[in-house]
Design a protein around this motif. Structure first.
Motif, PDB file in Angstrom:
ATOM      1  N   CYS A 195       0.828  -1.211   0.000  1.00  0.00           N
ATOM      2  CA  CYS A 195       0.000   0.000   0.000  1.00  0.00           C
ATOM      3  C   CYS A 195       0.860   1.258   0.000  1.00  0.00           C
ATOM      4  CB  CYS A 195      -0.949  -0.006   1.198  1.00  0.00           C
ATOM      5  SG  CYS A 195      -2.238  -1.278   1.107  1.00  0.00           S
ATOM      6  N   GLN A 196       2.032   1.193   0.628  1.00  0.00           N
ATOM      7  CA  GLN A 196       2.950   2.323   0.573  1.00  0.00           C
ATOM      8  C   GLN A 196       3.475   2.501  -0.852  1.00  0.00           C
ATOM      9  OE1 GLN A 196       3.421   4.395   2.995  1.00  0.00           O
ATOM     10  NE2 GLN A 196       5.084   5.651   2.186  1.00  0.00           N
ATOM     11  N   GLU A 197       3.744   1.392  -1.526  1.00  0.00           N
ATOM     12  CA  GLU A 197       4.212   1.484  -2.908  1.00  0.00           C
ATOM     13  C   GLU A 197       3.122   2.016  -3.837  1.00  0.00           C
ATOM     14  OE1 GLU A 197       7.830  -1.762  -3.057  1.00  0.00           O
ATOM     15  OE2 GLU A 197       5.859  -2.371  -3.801  1.00  0.00           O
ATOM     16  N   LEU A 198       1.865   1.746  -3.513  1.00  0.00           N
ATOM     17  CA  LEU A 198       0.764   2.356  -4.263  1.00  0.00           C
ATOM     18  C   LEU A 198       0.872   3.880  -4.195  1.00  0.00           C
ATOM     19  CD1 LEU A 198      -2.116   1.976  -5.660  1.00  0.00           C
ATOM     20  CD2 LEU A 198      -3.023   2.425  -3.362  1.00  0.00           C
ATOM     21  N   LEU A 199       1.130   4.399  -2.997  1.00  0.00           N
ATOM     22  CA  LEU A 199       1.319   5.841  -2.838  1.00  0.00           C
ATOM     23  C   LEU A 199       2.495   6.332  -3.668  1.00  0.00           C
ATOM     24  CD1 LEU A 199       1.018   8.641  -1.487  1.00  0.00           C
ATOM     25  CD2 LEU A 199       2.341   7.724   0.443  1.00  0.00           C
ATOM     26  N   TYR A 200       3.631   5.625  -3.589  1.00  0.00           N
ATOM     27  CA  TYR A 200       4.802   6.044  -4.357  1.00  0.00           C
ATOM     28  C   TYR A 200       4.485   6.097  -5.853  1.00  0.00           C
ATOM     29  CZ  TYR A 200       7.474   4.814  -0.120  1.00  0.00           C
ATOM     30  OH  TYR A 200       7.963   4.722   1.157  1.00  0.00           O
ATOM     31  N   VAL A 236     -10.874  -4.820   2.385  1.00  0.00           N
ATOM     32  CA  VAL A 236      -9.707  -5.172   3.195  1.00  0.00           C
ATOM     33  C   VAL A 236      -8.724  -4.017   3.341  1.00  0.00           C
ATOM     34  CG1 VAL A 236      -9.897  -7.615   2.626  1.00  0.00           C
ATOM     35  CG2 VAL A 236      -8.418  -6.130   1.235  1.00  0.00           C
ATOM     36  N   THR A 237      -8.899  -2.950   2.552  1.00  0.00           N
ATOM     37  CA  THR A 237      -8.060  -1.760   2.752  1.00  0.00           C
ATOM     38  C   THR A 237      -8.835  -0.643   3.443  1.00  0.00           C
ATOM     39  OG1 THR A 237      -8.560  -0.963   0.517  1.00  0.00           O
ATOM     40  CG2 THR A 237      -6.540  -2.278   0.806  1.00  0.00           C
ATOM     41  N   SER A 238      -9.902  -0.997   4.122  1.00  0.00           N
ATOM     42  CA  SER A 238     -10.647   0.002   4.900  1.00  0.00           C
ATOM     43  C   SER A 238      -9.950   0.231   6.237  1.00  0.00           C
ATOM     44  CB  SER A 238     -12.079  -0.476   5.156  1.00  0.00           C
ATOM     45  OG  SER A 238     -12.081  -1.615   6.009  1.00  0.00           O
ATOM     46  N   ARG A 239     -10.266   1.342   6.872  1.00  0.00           N
ATOM     47  CA  ARG A 239      -9.682   1.644   8.178  1.00  0.00           C
ATOM     48  C   ARG A 239     -10.083   0.595   9.195  1.00  0.00           C
ATOM     49  NH1 ARG A 239      -9.701   2.549  12.948  1.00  0.00           N
ATOM     50  NH2 ARG A 239     -11.852   1.845  12.921  1.00  0.00           N
ATOM     51  N   ALA A 240     -11.301   0.109   9.115  1.00  0.00           N
ATOM     52  CA  ALA A 240     -11.783  -0.857  10.096  1.00  0.00           C
ATOM     53  C   ALA A 240     -11.039  -2.193   9.998  1.00  0.00           C
ATOM     54  CB  ALA A 240     -13.284  -1.082   9.921  1.00  0.00           C
ATOM     55  N   ASP A 243      -5.999  -0.251   9.783  1.00  0.00           N
ATOM     56  CA  ASP A 243      -5.923   1.190   9.555  1.00  0.00           C
ATOM     57  C   ASP A 243      -4.637   1.618   8.859  1.00  0.00           C
ATOM     58  OD1 ASP A 243      -4.217   0.790  11.720  1.00  0.00           O
ATOM     59  OD2 ASP A 243      -5.113   2.341  12.981  1.00  0.00           O
ATOM     60  N   GLU A 244      -3.519   0.929   9.122  1.00  0.00           N
ATOM     61  CA  GLU A 244      -2.259   1.351   8.518  1.00  0.00           C
ATOM     62  C   GLU A 244      -2.256   1.146   7.008  1.00  0.00           C
ATOM     63  OE1 GLU A 244      -0.656  -1.241  11.326  1.00  0.00           O
ATOM     64  OE2 GLU A 244       0.709   0.235  12.174  1.00  0.00           O
ATOM     65  N   TRP A 245      -2.940   0.113   6.527  1.00  0.00           N
ATOM     66  CA  TRP A 245      -3.098  -0.043   5.078  1.00  0.00           C
ATOM     67  C   TRP A 245      -3.995   1.080   4.540  1.00  0.00           C
ATOM     68  CZ3 TRP A 245      -4.810  -5.929   4.780  1.00  0.00           C
ATOM     69  CH2 TRP A 245      -3.816  -6.727   5.360  1.00  0.00           C
ATOM     70  N   ALA A 246      -5.086   1.325   5.247  1.00  0.00           N
ATOM     71  CA  ALA A 246      -6.069   2.309   4.784  1.00  0.00           C
ATOM     72  C   ALA A 246      -5.474   3.702   4.686  1.00  0.00           C
ATOM     73  CB  ALA A 246      -7.268   2.318   5.733  1.00  0.00           C
ATOM     74  N   PHE A 247      -4.643   4.070   5.652  1.00  0.00           N
ATOM     75  CA  PHE A 247      -4.042   5.403   5.625  1.00  0.00           C
ATOM     76  C   PHE A 247      -3.281   5.615   4.322  1.00  0.00           C
ATOM     77  CE2 PHE A 247      -3.532   5.599  10.559  1.00  0.00           C
ATOM     78  CZ  PHE A 247      -4.912   5.680  10.686  1.00  0.00           C
ATOM     79  N   ARG A 248      -2.550   4.603   3.873  1.00  0.00           N
ATOM     80  CA  ARG A 248      -1.728   4.732   2.678  1.00  0.00           C
ATOM     81  C   ARG A 248      -2.577   4.827   1.415  1.00  0.00           C
ATOM     82  NH1 ARG A 248       0.884   3.241   6.765  1.00  0.00           N
ATOM     83  NH2 ARG A 248       3.172   3.286   6.865  1.00  0.00           N
ATOM     84  N   VAL A 249      -3.626   4.023   1.350  1.00  0.00           N
ATOM     85  CA  VAL A 249      -4.517   4.093   0.191  1.00  0.00           C
ATOM     86  C   VAL A 249      -5.205   5.452   0.144  1.00  0.00           C
ATOM     87  CG1 VAL A 249      -6.516   3.058  -0.935  1.00  0.00           C
ATOM     88  CG2 VAL A 249      -4.849   1.583   0.215  1.00  0.00           C
ATOM     89  N   ASN A 250      -5.650   5.920   1.296  1.00  0.00           N
ATOM     90  CA  ASN A 250      -6.308   7.220   1.395  1.00  0.00           C
ATOM     91  C   ASN A 250      -5.386   8.331   0.879  1.00  0.00           C
ATOM     92  OD1 ASN A 250      -8.752   8.057   3.884  1.00  0.00           O
ATOM     93  ND2 ASN A 250      -8.052   9.376   2.252  1.00  0.00           N
ATOM     94  N   LEU A 251      -4.145   8.312   1.328  1.00  0.00           N
ATOM     95  CA  LEU A 251      -3.195   9.341   0.938  1.00  0.00           C
ATOM     96  C   LEU A 251      -2.856   9.242  -0.548  1.00  0.00           C
ATOM     97  CD1 LEU A 251      -1.584  11.700   2.078  1.00  0.00           C
ATOM     98  CD2 LEU A 251       0.261  10.105   2.620  1.00  0.00           C
TER      99      LEU A 251
END
Length: 766
Positions: A195-200, A236-240, A243-251
């Motif tokens: 998910c971090q690489e998605l952001l990158y 599965v990438t929701s905050r619920a 949350d750490e995955w969700a934060f990255r997708v959100n950003l």
């Protein structure tokens, strides 16, 4: 009751876990105006009015939507009183009686940090895109600079190493989640990175394409963005879910929506907007409605989400989603008023330097975005001017396991991001010691950029690009040695010869009013020691994952610390936040004296959490002539209790009847029981982590702990000598006792016959 009598205001007593009423006469004010906080009433929709009376008359601020507030005006020096009430917005008058009046004093030395009102702070913003980092005007100037010089602000490095590689990578598929939806550490970690690489991919391709006008790169960025927008916001990438995955997708969606806004057609733009809005709303609802950090601010992830998710997403959506303006105001006011619940006026951070790193990294990102887009400069707050001192003095660049708190580096040198954070604060403050820290990290810790604890959070090429674009380079200067006391979080650090690794000594002591809440541990009155390039008395174990057996049964527990156990028990360090916050310690004194440094910690409350028979648990530290330590432990109880004096090291000890020695690769230390009122100890050692699932430390170093057990007694007075030395320069400190008088006088002398005395009161005279 007369019709004009207003209802009594609901003004409950503040608890340990709640926001406090402030300021009060006891508040250590460091900025003007003060930050006002109070317990909210039950009605979530309530609004408030604040009244301040002082030498310049009365000020009233009405229609305040939150229970915290930073005025837009500076107050004149003098004595003040403040009170609040609920507010009737329809009739424009108070809806309740006024609260208790609380006093405070403004002096003329406070830093002036008013916050523009909601009416003014967003009034003149550019409504175009992009807004995150660059505005259209700044982007045009940056493009011209890069065209003239491809190396401008390290652009070519970013473009080649952090943008181009994503052109050839397959667009990421939606993660599968955990097997049978049961958390597995390896899946958590890999998906975290994914998910971090998605952001990158989205952020760097979008920026790269925009700056170079590369249509193919912009198209590839859009492919990644639209794929991520199609993922189920409640999946599965929701905050619920995590949350750490969700934060990255959100950003990732926020950066993509902002920087690719003009690349999307109406249908595509709406799809991304809807996905971003749904994800941000879930996180905002959790922050405000569930975690309720405006009332219970000690939630590490929820507080982090204000910087990591709420602020950037609100900026991206401002003017294009009804809630975005409210979210942005909430984020600005929380970061300007409440932040940080973990911090103190000296710049300390209760969770320790590793989680300072994480919290500050997201705060820095948010502060930079906020300053760039709105002109609001959070860095002017005194906390941010000082907080670089905390990692500088509690986690020197050449130390690994010589500090407290959760730490994902697993015994490596400090993570590179701590250096980048310090460099940021160098740029903000001009403090050359912060730049020195960054330079040392870059010198001592190369090649770790792709480790999970770095790459899973940050791409340093992007960090370098944004810093060089927005902040000045600062000349490094060697840090000042000595004592640093972070008073309100209960941390004390000694640094000696920090800029000379072969001579460097670091000693960190903790006794904190935050107890063991969040990423803190049951480590009140514990210490860590590093000397001459070697970690000696360590924080043992590995932070493999939060709530792993290693984390729950070892690292969080007092038995993994250089501390004491009473009747085999330590301090409360489980999941009940109220009990964790109550298991507190405090620093009674931390002083630089003529020939020594003195530290006095009181951890009585921390031990009473599990051993209520205890009436006193104190530890005194004497660091004598920059050479050796004398540690005095004082324990009293209503009934006889045993005392285990614990010491952890990377390697096994050599044991004597009342002495011990540990030898590393560069340095060693020896210890000696100088005196014990209750009798001689039984000294044993064990290598390993009792009760921990071996899979949690498979392939990782295993440390050794020493236990000096003292016989049961109502009263313990134990004095221990601890002497670090270089392997090529062994050291001896001689000692003897004179108890002919009413006290036990302990004398210590070195080879140059420098003498030091510690006086311990005997039972009849204590």
């Amino acid at each position: 009751m007369p019709r004009d009598t207003l209802p009594v205001l609901d003004e409950p007593k503040a608890g340990r876990l709640t926001i406090q009423y402030g300021p009060t006469a006891d508040t250590k004010l460091v900025e003007n105006p003060p930050r006002f906080t109070w317990i909210p009433v039950i009605e979530e929709e309530a609004r408030y009015v604040l009244r301040i009376k002082g030498p310049d008359g009365e000020r009233v601020y009405d229609d305040i939507p939150l229970n915290f507030f930073t005025p837009p005006d500076v107050l004149a020096p003098g004595e003040y009183g403040w009170s609040y009430a609920t507010w009737d917005a329809e009739d424009a008058k108070p809806a309740s009686g006024w609260s208790t009046t609380r006093k405070f004093v403004i002096n003329d030395e406070l830093t002036e940090t008013p916050l523009p009102s909601r009416v003014d702070r967003l009034a003149k913003l550019d409504d175009g895109h992009p807004r995150l980092w660059m505005t259209q005007e700044r982007l045009a100037a940056f493009k011209s600079a890069v065209k003239a010089d491809p190396d401008h602000c390290t652009w070519s490095t970013f473009f080649e190493k952090s943008a181009l590689p994503w052109m050839d990578r397959d667009v990421m598929a939606e993660p599968a989640g955990y097997p049978n939806h049961k958390r597995v550490a390896s899946v958590w970690r890999q998906t975290y990175i994914d998910c971090q690489e998605l952001l990158y991919a989205i952020r760097h391709l979008a920026i790269g394409g925009k700056v170079t006008d590369d249509a193919e790169m912009l198209g590839r960025a859009k492919d990644w963005l639209l794929a991520a927008a199609s993922w189920a916001p409640d999946g599965v990438t929701s905050r619920a879910y995590t949350d750490e995955w969700a934060f990255r997708v959100n950003l990732a969606l926020a950066w993509g929506y902002d920087w690719l806004h003009d690349q999307l057609n109406d249908e595509e733009r709406e799809a991304v907007r809807v996905a971003l809005l749904a994800r941000t709303r879930e996180t905002a609802d959790h922050i405000i409605q569930n975690a309720r950090i405006q009332l219970f601010p000690f939630d590490s992830h929820a507080v982090r989400a204000v910087s990591a998710v709420l602020l950037p997403s609100a900026i991206a959506l401002l003017g294009e989603a009804e809630e975005a303006e409210d979210w942005l105001h909430y984020a600005i006011e929380f970061l300007s008023t409440v932040y940080s619940p973990w911090g103190d006026s000296d710049g300390g951070w209760a969770e320790g330097p590793h989680y300072w790193m994480t919290g500050m990294a997201y705060l820095i990102d948010a502060a930079n975005l906020l300053k760039s887009y709105t002109g609001i400069d959070l860095y002017q707050r005194p906390f941010f001017q000082k907080t670089g001192d905390f990692p500088l003095y509690t986690k020197a660049p050449d130390t690994r396991r010589a500090t407290f708190g959760d730490d994902s580096t697993m015994g490596d040198l400090p993570a590179v991001k701590i250096g980048f954070n310090l460099r940021q604060f160098a740029g903000v403050t001009g403090n050359g010691a912060y730049q020195w820290y960054y330079d040392e990290i870059k010198r001592t810790n190369p090649g770790t950029e792709m480790e999970f604890y770095n790459w899973g959070w940050w791409d340093f090429n992007f960090d370098e690009l944004t810093y060089r674009t927005d902040f000045p380079e600062v000349e490094a200067t060697a840090p000042k040695d000595g004592l640093r006391w972070f008073g309100e979080v209960g941390w004390v650090a000694i640094q000696q010869d920090m800029s000379s690794p072969e001579d460097h000594i670091q000693f960190v002591f903790k006794s904190s009013p935050f107890g063991s809440v969040s990423h803190s541990h049951g480590d009140q009155n514990a210490f860590c020691l590093s000397a001459y390039g070697e970690d000696l008395a360590i924080q043992s174990g590995h932070y493999v994952a939060f709530n792993s057996s290693m984390h729950r049964l070892w690292r969080r527990q007092t038995r993994s610390k250089n501390a004491v156990l009473i009747n085999g028990k330590g301090q409360y360090a489980e999941n009940d936040k109220a009990k964790a916050m109550a298991a507190t310690g405090k620093i009674v004194a931390a002083e630089e004296r003529e020939d020594h440094i003195f530290i006095h910690g009181d951890a009585t409350a921390a031990y009473q959490s599990l051993a209520p028979e205890v009436t006193r648990v104190e530890r005194e530290i004497y660091f004598v002539r920059g050479s050796y330590f004398v540690i005095v432990d004082k324990v009293d109880a209503d009934e006889p209790v045993t005392l285990d004096w614990l010491l952890h090291a990377n390697t096994p000890f050599e044991l004597g009847k009342t002495s011990f020695r540990n030898t590393g690769e560069k340095a060693g230390f020896y210890g000696q029981v100088v005196w014990s009122e209750a009798g001689k100890p039984e000294i044993t050692q064990e290598t390993g982590f009792p009760d921990v699932d071996p899979i949690d430390y498979d392939g990782l170093p295993v440390s050794t702990f020493l236990s000096a057990r003292y016989p049961a007694a109502n009263r313990h007075r134990v004095a221990t000598l601890l002497v670090p030395y270089k392997l090529d320069a062994p050291k001896r400190i001689f000692n003897f006792m004179d108890d002919q008088g009413y006290d036990a006088d302990l004398y210590f002398t070195d080879a140059e016959e420098n003498t030091f005395k510690v006086v311990l009161k005997k039972l009849a005279n204590s």
